[in-house]
Design an enzyme around this catalytic site. Sequence first.
Site, PDB file in Angstrom:
ATOM      1  N   GLU A 167     -11.307  -3.311  -1.088  1.00 54.29           N
ATOM      2  CA  GLU A 167     -10.282  -2.701  -0.237  1.00 54.29           C
ATOM      3  C   GLU A 167      -9.451  -3.767   0.466  1.00 54.29           C
ATOM      4  O   GLU A 167     -10.011  -4.745   0.991  1.00 54.29           O
ATOM      5  CB  GLU A 167     -10.981  -1.811   0.797  1.00 54.29           C
ATOM      6  CG  GLU A 167     -10.354  -0.473   1.000  1.00 54.29           C
ATOM      7  CD  GLU A 167     -10.410   0.420  -0.241  1.00 54.29           C
ATOM      8  OE1 GLU A 167      -9.408   0.477  -0.987  1.00 54.29           O
ATOM      9  OE2 GLU A 167     -11.459   1.058  -0.453  1.00 54.29           O
TER      10      GLU A 167
ATOM     11  N   ASP B 172      -5.967  -6.054  -2.946  1.00 60.18           N
ATOM     12  CA  ASP B 172      -4.926  -6.097  -4.002  1.00 60.18           C
ATOM     13  C   ASP B 172      -3.723  -6.945  -3.613  1.00 60.18           C
ATOM     14  O   ASP B 172      -3.281  -7.804  -4.375  1.00 60.18           O
ATOM     15  CB  ASP B 172      -4.527  -4.688  -4.496  1.00 60.18           C
ATOM     16  CG  ASP B 172      -3.942  -3.755  -3.452  1.00 60.18           C
ATOM     17  OD1 ASP B 172      -3.946  -4.108  -2.253  1.00 60.18           O
ATOM     18  OD2 ASP B 172      -3.467  -2.663  -3.842  1.00 60.18           O
TER      19      ASP B 172
ATOM     20  N   SER C 264       9.345  20.737  -5.507  1.00 60.45           N
ATOM     21  CA  SER C 264       7.889  20.754  -5.696  1.00 60.45           C
ATOM     22  C   SER C 264       7.284  22.012  -5.107  1.00 60.45           C
ATOM     23  O   SER C 264       7.926  22.709  -4.311  1.00 60.45           O
ATOM     24  CB  SER C 264       7.268  19.546  -5.011  1.00 60.45           C
ATOM     25  OG  SER C 264       7.308  19.738  -3.613  1.00 60.45           O
TER      26      SER C 264
ATOM     27  N   GLY D  96      -2.790  12.810   1.974  1.00 53.76           N
ATOM     28  CA  GLY D  96      -3.257  12.195   3.227  1.00 53.76           C
ATOM     29  C   GLY D  96      -4.748  11.924   3.252  1.00 53.76           C
ATOM     30  O   GLY D  96      -5.311  11.609   4.294  1.00 53.76           O
TER      31      GLY D  96
ATOM     32  N   LEU E  61      -6.376   9.441  -1.425  1.00 57.47           N
ATOM     33  CA  LEU E  61      -6.635   9.573  -2.867  1.00 57.47           C
ATOM     34  C   LEU E  61      -5.359   9.333  -3.684  1.00 57.47           C
ATOM     35  O   LEU E  61      -5.273   9.702  -4.844  1.00 57.47           O
ATOM     36  CB  LEU E  61      -7.216  10.957  -3.176  1.00 57.47           C
ATOM     37  CG  LEU E  61      -8.569  11.231  -2.517  1.00 57.47           C
ATOM     38  CD1 LEU E  61      -9.025  12.654  -2.784  1.00 57.47           C
ATOM     39  CD2 LEU E  61      -9.626  10.245  -2.994  1.00 57.47           C
TER      40      LEU E  61
ATOM     41  N   GLU F 119       7.527   2.318  -3.732  1.00 58.54           N
ATOM     42  CA  GLU F 119       6.839   2.474  -2.455  1.00 58.54           C
ATOM     43  C   GLU F 119       7.254   1.375  -1.474  1.00 58.54           C
ATOM     44  O   GLU F 119       7.507   1.626  -0.304  1.00 58.54           O
ATOM     45  CB  GLU F 119       5.328   2.445  -2.698  1.00 58.54           C
ATOM     46  CG  GLU F 119       4.621   3.410  -1.814  1.00 58.54           C
ATOM     47  CD  GLU F 119       3.266   3.826  -2.327  1.00 58.54           C
ATOM     48  OE1 GLU F 119       2.306   3.554  -1.599  1.00 58.54           O
ATOM     49  OE2 GLU F 119       3.137   4.424  -3.420  1.00 58.54           O
TER      50      GLU F 119
ATOM     51  N   ASP G  38      -3.232   1.327  -6.668  1.00 59.68           N
ATOM     52  CA  ASP G  38      -3.214   2.777  -6.866  1.00 59.68           C
ATOM     53  C   ASP G  38      -2.499   3.153  -8.160  1.00 59.68           C
ATOM     54  O   ASP G  38      -2.983   3.962  -8.958  1.00 59.68           O
ATOM     55  CB  ASP G  38      -2.517   3.464  -5.685  1.00 59.68           C
ATOM     56  CG  ASP G  38      -3.119   3.051  -4.357  1.00 59.68           C
ATOM     57  OD1 ASP G  38      -4.238   2.517  -4.362  1.00 59.68           O
ATOM     58  OD2 ASP G  38      -2.471   3.263  -3.320  1.00 59.68           O
TER      59      ASP G  38
ATOM     60  N   TYR H 298      -1.439  -0.738   8.522  1.00 57.73           N
ATOM     61  CA  TYR H 298      -1.557  -1.338   7.184  1.00 57.73           C
ATOM     62  C   TYR H 298      -0.732  -2.626   7.114  1.00 57.73           C
ATOM     63  O   TYR H 298      -1.221  -3.675   6.685  1.00 57.73           O
ATOM     64  CB  TYR H 298      -1.085  -0.323   6.134  1.00 57.73           C
ATOM     65  CG  TYR H 298      -1.271  -0.780   4.704  1.00 57.73           C
ATOM     66  CD1 TYR H 298      -2.406  -0.438   3.987  1.00 57.73           C
ATOM     67  CD2 TYR H 298      -0.300  -1.558   4.079  1.00 57.73           C
ATOM     68  CE1 TYR H 298      -2.572  -0.859   2.672  1.00 57.73           C
ATOM     69  CE2 TYR H 298      -0.454  -1.981   2.774  1.00 57.73           C
ATOM     70  CZ  TYR H 298      -1.587  -1.628   2.068  1.00 57.73           C
ATOM     71  OH  TYR H 298      -1.749  -2.049   0.773  1.00 57.73           O
TER      72      TYR H 298
HETATM   73  C1  GLA Z   1      -3.649   1.700  -0.107  1.00 57.93           C
HETATM   74  C2  GLA Z   1      -2.623   0.863  -0.850  1.00 57.93           C
HETATM   75  C3  GLA Z   1      -3.298  -0.027  -1.888  1.00 57.93           C
HETATM   76  C4  GLA Z   1      -4.454  -0.820  -1.272  1.00 57.93           C
HETATM   77  C5  GLA Z   1      -5.357   0.087  -0.437  1.00 57.93           C
HETATM   78  C6  GLA Z   1      -6.403  -0.686   0.319  1.00 57.93           C
HETATM   79  O1  GLA Z   1      -4.248   2.591  -0.979  1.00 57.93           O
HETATM   80  O2  GLA Z   1      -1.686   1.684  -1.493  1.00 57.93           O
HETATM   81  O3  GLA Z   1      -2.348  -0.881  -2.482  1.00 57.93           O
HETATM   82  O4  GLA Z   1      -3.973  -1.899  -0.523  1.00 57.93           O
HETATM   83  O5  GLA Z   1      -4.623   0.859   0.488  1.00 57.93           O
HETATM   84  O6  GLA Z   1      -7.308  -1.233  -0.544  1.00 57.93           O
END
Ligand code: GLA
Length: 386
Positions: free
Chosen positions: A37, A40, A71, A126, A129, A164, A176, A228
Amino acid sequence: MTTSANIAAAISGFEATFGYRPTGVWSAPGRVNLIGEHTDYNQGYVLPLAINRRTYAAVSLRSDSTVRVASSFSSQVHEVQLSEIANDTANDWAGYPLGVAWALQQLGAQNASGFDAFFDSDVPVGAGLSSSAAIECSIASALNELWNSNFDRQILASAGQLAENSIVGAPTGIMDQSASMFGKADKAIFLDCKTLEAQKVELGFEKENLELLIIDTRVAHRLVDGGYAERRAACELGAALMQVGSLRELSSADLARAETVLDEVTLRRVRHVVTENERVLKTVDLLRSIGPRAIGDLMMQSHSSMRDDFEISVDELDTAVDVAVRHGAIGARMTGGGFGGAAIALAPIDKVSEITLAVIAEFELLGYAKPNIFAVSAAEGARRDA
Ligand code: GLA
């Protein structure tokens, strides 16, 4: 819903909105991260799996350059000219598909034209996932085919990330979208985020009578909020002060030097990333050599590291992890960006109902919202369905 019901829902939503039949339906899965986590964007290692929850995009090209997206999760139809997509075009879910249309052109798509798209999804929003990556990868796959772009899956994943980062404004990494593009049944995707090499790793959950439970705390997390980006900035500061291009270049052996160079908070952020990268490598080794029952301790260490060093957990996630393990899970950890969202618990099938009831009871006792608990399995990546 079954897959065919989802496809039918996407088609009928398209028809009801736009008044004609779509050319096709493409889908892409959400993902859950088994371990690795916040590694990336530090060019490190991740081990996510695509899950059996998908977003379906019914799409048709138009002969002009108008783009319309709609949608089943919002009543609004967004309409914009292809050339006018910018970072203030849409501040809700529509930023993801519009962003992908923009990003594919940045990456060299030649035959871009307008399109109509209708999205239907069973990926919870949210919950950590990657409902957003599922939207991005479904429309990226559709436009790749309809625009005859012939991009490979890696480029389609980067289109999602670029959308994104540049249009939605979330400074996320490549995990992701890679999971959503490269997913395989019963396999995790071991991704080296520096080389972008993706290897499939057998999970073996079914053979070992294990289930992977998602415990969605319903504490909504949003990656565009400050936490983040702040963690990412701390990692970049740590790498600069340690004089490396990214934290990927460091190992535990460098942590003694890090103690002398970094302030206390940056040191803990760096320590999480360095040790988390090592845990991903160990997890892959253990899955390949012994099997999934051996990875519980690494999941627990990952959670502690996110709680104490990276400080991205919340009480609900800590409670979910503690209760799941006390009631028989082999391992559990928060998953995804943090500050809310979901925890995962790897559990023997015969413990699943005990764990579920215990987590629900403890949440009730503590006055938390009722968690949404369900099992997922590793599923195929993005594809055309109809
Ligand atoms: C989110 C981001 C990913 C990654 C995770 C943490 O899901 O979209 O790129 O950084 O958080 O691991």
